[in-house]
Design a protein around this motif. Structure first.
Motif, PDB file in Angstrom:
ATOM      1  N   ALA A  26      60.296 124.875  42.775  1.00 31.62           N
ATOM      2  CA  ALA A  26      60.072 123.805  41.802  1.00 31.62           C
ATOM      3  C   ALA A  26      58.627 123.835  41.341  1.00 31.62           C
ATOM      4  O   ALA A  26      57.714 124.148  42.119  1.00 31.62           O
ATOM      5  N   ASP A  27      58.430 123.533  40.067  1.00 33.38           N
ATOM      6  CA  ASP A  27      57.088 123.482  39.480  1.00 33.38           C
ATOM      7  C   ASP A  27      57.111 122.411  38.395  1.00 33.38           C
ATOM      8  O   ASP A  27      57.711 122.599  37.335  1.00 33.38           O
ATOM      9  N   LEU A  28      56.469 121.280  38.670  1.00 29.57           N
ATOM     10  CA  LEU A  28      56.372 120.174  37.719  1.00 29.57           C
ATOM     11  C   LEU A  28      54.907 120.008  37.350  1.00 29.57           C
ATOM     12  O   LEU A  28      54.073 119.784  38.225  1.00 29.57           O
ATOM     13  N   ALA A  29      54.590 120.127  36.057  1.00 28.04           N
ATOM     14  CA  ALA A  29      53.188 120.135  35.630  1.00 28.04           C
ATOM     15  C   ALA A  29      52.932 119.113  34.539  1.00 28.04           C
ATOM     16  O   ALA A  29      53.733 118.966  33.609  1.00 28.04           O
ATOM     17  N   HIS A  30      51.809 118.425  34.649  1.00 26.63           N
ATOM     18  CA  HIS A  30      51.338 117.508  33.609  1.00 26.63           C
ATOM     19  C   HIS A  30      49.827 117.662  33.538  1.00 26.63           C
ATOM     20  O   HIS A  30      49.114 117.352  34.488  1.00 26.63           O
ATOM     21  N   ASP A  31      49.342 118.162  32.395  1.00 26.32           N
ATOM     22  CA  ASP A  31      47.925 118.466  32.229  1.00 26.32           C
ATOM     23  C   ASP A  31      47.439 117.900  30.900  1.00 26.32           C
ATOM     24  O   ASP A  31      48.145 117.990  29.888  1.00 26.32           O
ATOM     25  N   LEU A  32      46.254 117.331  30.897  1.00 29.95           N
ATOM     26  CA  LEU A  32      45.709 116.740  29.676  1.00 29.95           C
ATOM     27  C   LEU A  32      45.431 117.782  28.597  1.00 29.95           C
ATOM     28  O   LEU A  32      45.299 117.433  27.425  1.00 29.95           O
ATOM     29  N   SER A  33      45.322 119.053  28.976  1.00 31.62           N
ATOM     30  CA  SER A  33      45.082 120.094  27.983  1.00 31.62           C
ATOM     31  C   SER A  33      46.332 120.410  27.173  1.00 31.62           C
ATOM     32  O   SER A  33      46.261 121.091  26.152  1.00 31.62           O
ATOM     33  N   GLU A  34      47.487 119.933  27.631  1.00 29.40           N
ATOM     34  CA  GLU A  34      48.746 120.103  26.916  1.00 29.40           C
ATOM     35  C   GLU A  34      49.343 118.718  26.694  1.00 29.40           C
ATOM     36  O   GLU A  34      49.334 117.883  27.597  1.00 29.40           O
ATOM     37  N   LEU A  35      49.892 118.476  25.499  1.00 32.75           N
ATOM     38  CA  LEU A  35      50.473 117.158  25.264  1.00 32.75           C
ATOM     39  C   LEU A  35      51.660 116.914  26.187  1.00 32.75           C
ATOM     40  O   LEU A  35      51.778 115.845  26.794  1.00 32.75           O
ATOM     41  N   SER A  36      52.554 117.878  26.319  1.00 35.13           N
ATOM     42  CA  SER A  36      53.815 117.664  27.023  1.00 35.13           C
ATOM     43  C   SER A  36      53.743 118.102  28.477  1.00 35.13           C
ATOM     44  O   SER A  36      53.133 119.117  28.804  1.00 35.13           O
ATOM     45  N   ALA A  37      54.392 117.325  29.342  1.00 38.24           N
ATOM     46  CA  ALA A  37      54.604 117.746  30.725  1.00 38.24           C
ATOM     47  C   ALA A  37      55.747 118.752  30.740  1.00 38.24           C
ATOM     48  O   ALA A  37      56.621 118.736  29.872  1.00 38.24           O
ATOM     49  N   SER A  38      55.748 119.637  31.732  1.00 36.98           N
ATOM     50  CA  SER A  38      56.747 120.709  31.768  1.00 36.98           C
ATOM     51  C   SER A  38      57.349 120.839  33.156  1.00 36.98           C
ATOM     52  O   SER A  38      56.816 120.318  34.145  1.00 36.98           O
ATOM     53  N   PHE A  39      58.463 121.568  33.234  1.00 34.97           N
ATOM     54  CA  PHE A  39      59.109 121.798  34.524  1.00 34.97           C
ATOM     55  C   PHE A  39      59.758 123.171  34.554  1.00 34.97           C
ATOM     56  O   PHE A  39      60.209 123.702  33.536  1.00 34.97           O
ATOM     57  N   ASP A  40      59.781 123.746  35.750  1.00 33.91           N
ATOM     58  CA  ASP A  40      60.511 124.976  36.059  1.00 33.91           C
ATOM     59  C   ASP A  40      61.194 124.749  37.395  1.00 33.91           C
ATOM     60  O   ASP A  40      60.513 124.526  38.409  1.00 33.91           O
ATOM     61  N   LEU A  41      62.515 124.792  37.403  1.00 34.93           N
ATOM     62  CA  LEU A  41      63.286 124.532  38.609  1.00 34.93           C
ATOM     63  C   LEU A  41      64.246 125.684  38.864  1.00 34.93           C
ATOM     64  O   LEU A  41      64.904 126.167  37.941  1.00 34.93           O
ATOM     65  N   THR A  42      64.319 126.126  40.118  1.00 35.38           N
ATOM     66  CA  THR A  42      65.197 127.220  40.501  1.00 35.38           C
ATOM     67  C   THR A  42      66.267 126.701  41.446  1.00 35.38           C
ATOM     68  O   THR A  42      65.955 126.133  42.502  1.00 35.38           O
ATOM     69  N   CYS A  43      67.537 126.864  41.062  1.00 36.50           N
ATOM     70  CA  CYS A  43      68.636 126.362  41.880  1.00 36.50           C
ATOM     71  C   CYS A  43      69.819 127.317  41.808  1.00 36.50           C
ATOM     72  O   CYS A  43      69.814 128.304  41.054  1.00 36.50           O
ATOM     73  N   ARG A  44      70.858 127.009  42.553  1.00 39.22           N
ATOM     74  CA  ARG A  44      72.092 127.785  42.529  1.00 39.22           C
ATOM     75  C   ARG A  44      73.046 127.113  41.558  1.00 39.22           C
ATOM     76  O   ARG A  44      73.368 125.934  41.707  1.00 39.22           O
ATOM     77  N   ASP A  45      73.477 127.853  40.549  1.00 34.69           N
ATOM     78  CA  ASP A  45      74.419 127.327  39.569  1.00 34.69           C
ATOM     79  C   ASP A  45      75.826 127.590  40.100  1.00 34.69           C
ATOM     80  O   ASP A  45      76.365 128.701  40.007  1.00 34.69           O
ATOM     81  N   GLU A  46      76.422 126.559  40.685  1.00 36.02           N
ATOM     82  CA  GLU A  46      77.711 126.726  41.351  1.00 36.02           C
ATOM     83  C   GLU A  46      78.824 127.139  40.379  1.00 36.02           C
ATOM     84  O   GLU A  46      79.735 127.873  40.738  1.00 36.02           O
TER      85      GLU A  46
END
Length: 415
Positions: A26-46
């Protein structure tokens, strides 16, 4: 605490009422240098697994994970982001399979897209908030101002090919405010560092890793901003209202002297050209910087932008990254645009710094939060007291208040 190597269930993704809460990465990011917060999630797609291997666990017919879906992300049960899935990357081999889901909060469309091409391209007598509301309305994104944005602008334009964010940002700079996101559907117009962070930062202490950079590469001795003023005899702009902390200017900003006394270096006649000038006393050799105002500017506007260039580049020259074990401190998640007292004996820092970026991660090393700290002036579009007075920026240690909680005094003071 989740055991490293096992899926974390502290992060939950919800799409169309379907919940995913076992992520191996999991990678959840919120930085003032970018307007939008972002996410990268790795899971098992059943669903994908069930239709590919006979031994996979059967699932209902909800379908595989797909892009374009509206989603919600929760951390420890707290809503962290509302956004859309921008990209889905399934990967499989014999014996294993996983899917990576990435996206941004709802304001991501403001970064990518222009205002409605069928709408107006010129607006008059609007505040920054009203202008932002008109541009964000087609995207169903709300706007909230947490600071004063007066006076109104006589004229505001949207240039061809300009994105919503770019159109708003150029006027936000003139009003000395920061444009960011609350991650759950609202564009926020605010000032930097008005609240305290969840905790102070100490190394050695409550963080496990420290990495700093104190650079002069993007700093200059003199900052010049040139702009085009109103032509003589043309329409005069409205006189801006003074707020409770403003002080009247006795005279127009003093025109800076040339670098040499050579007659050929003397400045040309003013005409309709306006120019602002600010100096960074910590850069002792001649290193000039020049920028052009993106909109029609008064002498006051050009001067304020020059001071902004100087302060923000000075603040961003100080960078420190820390690794914190876990997602929260004192019962609260770390969040950007907050001030924390940083005491780092190795980097020689002892002062308040701005938490400019937060990244919540999960992987082989377990749960961690990456904290990106920078000088408290890095996103100050207007002077905020004298936040540079304590110079503990890798050169020398300074002193500052370490009280936590509540709002900071927002009284502005001219440089």
């Amino acid at each position: 605490m989740t055991v490293a190597g096992q899926p974390t269930r502290r992060i939950r993704l919800s799409i169309d009422g379907r919940n995913f809460d076992q992520f191996v990465r999991a990678d959840l990011a919120h930085d003032l240098s970018e307007l939008s917060a972002s996410f990268d999630l790795t899971c098992r797609d059943e669903f994908r697994a069930a239709q590919s291997w006979d031994y996979a666990t059967p699932v209902d017919g909800t379908g595989p994970l797909d892009w374009g879906k509206r989603c919600e992300i929760f951390v420890d049960g707290e809503l962290w982001l509302i956004g859309h899935v921008d990209e889905v990357m399934p990967e499989a081999s014999n014996g294993q399979s996983f899917t990576v889901i990435s996206g941004r909060d709802l304001t991501g469309d403001l970064v990518d897209c222009p205002p409605d091409p069928r709408g107006k391209h010129e607006y008059r007598d609007l505040t920054l908030t009203e202008f932002a509301e008109k541009l964000c309305k087609p995207f169903s994104i709300k706007v909230r101002a947490e600071t004063d944005v007066l006076p109104t602008f006589d004229k505001m334009t949207v240039e061809a090919g300009e994105t919503v964010l770019s159109a708003i940002a150029k006027y936000a700079k003139q009003r000395g405010v920061l444009v960011t996101t609350d991650r759950v559907g609202t564009l926020v117009i605010t000032r930097s560092g008005q609240e305290r962070a969840a905790d102070d930062i100490a190394f050695p202490g409550n963080v496990t890793r420290s990495r700093g950079s104190f650079s002069a590469r993007e700093r200059f001795s003199d900052y010049f901003v040139k702009g085009q003023g109103e032509k003589n005899g043309g329409k005069r702009g409205k006189t801006p209202a003074l707020d409770a902390t403003a002080e009247p200017l006795d005279t127009a900003p003093t025109k800076p002297a040339p670098a040499t006394d050579d007659p050929e270096d003397l400045p040309e006649g003013a005409g309709t050209l306006v120019m602002g000038h600010a100096r960074d006393p910590e850069v002792t050799r001649w290193r000039p910087f020049i920028a052009m105002a993106r909109t029609k500017a008064t002498a006051f506007d050009a001067q304020r932008q020059a001071e902004w260039e100087m302060r923000t580049r000075r603040g961003k020259g100080d960078k420190e990254d820390y690794t914190y074990p876990g997602y929260s401190a004192a019962g609260a998640l770390w969040k950007p645009n907050t001030l924390a007292r940083v005491t780092d004996t190795y980097a020689n820092i002892d002062r308040d710094m701005l938490l400019a970026g937060v990244r919540l991660t999960y992987g082989e090393r377990g749960e961690r939060t990456a904290l990106r700290m920078t000088g408290p002036e890095a996103y100050d579009l207007l002077p905020e007291n004298d936040r540079r007075a304590a110079k503990g920026s890798g050169k020398s240690a300074g002193k500052s208040s370490s009280a936590k909680g509540g709002k900071l005094d927002g009284t502005a003071r001219p440089l």
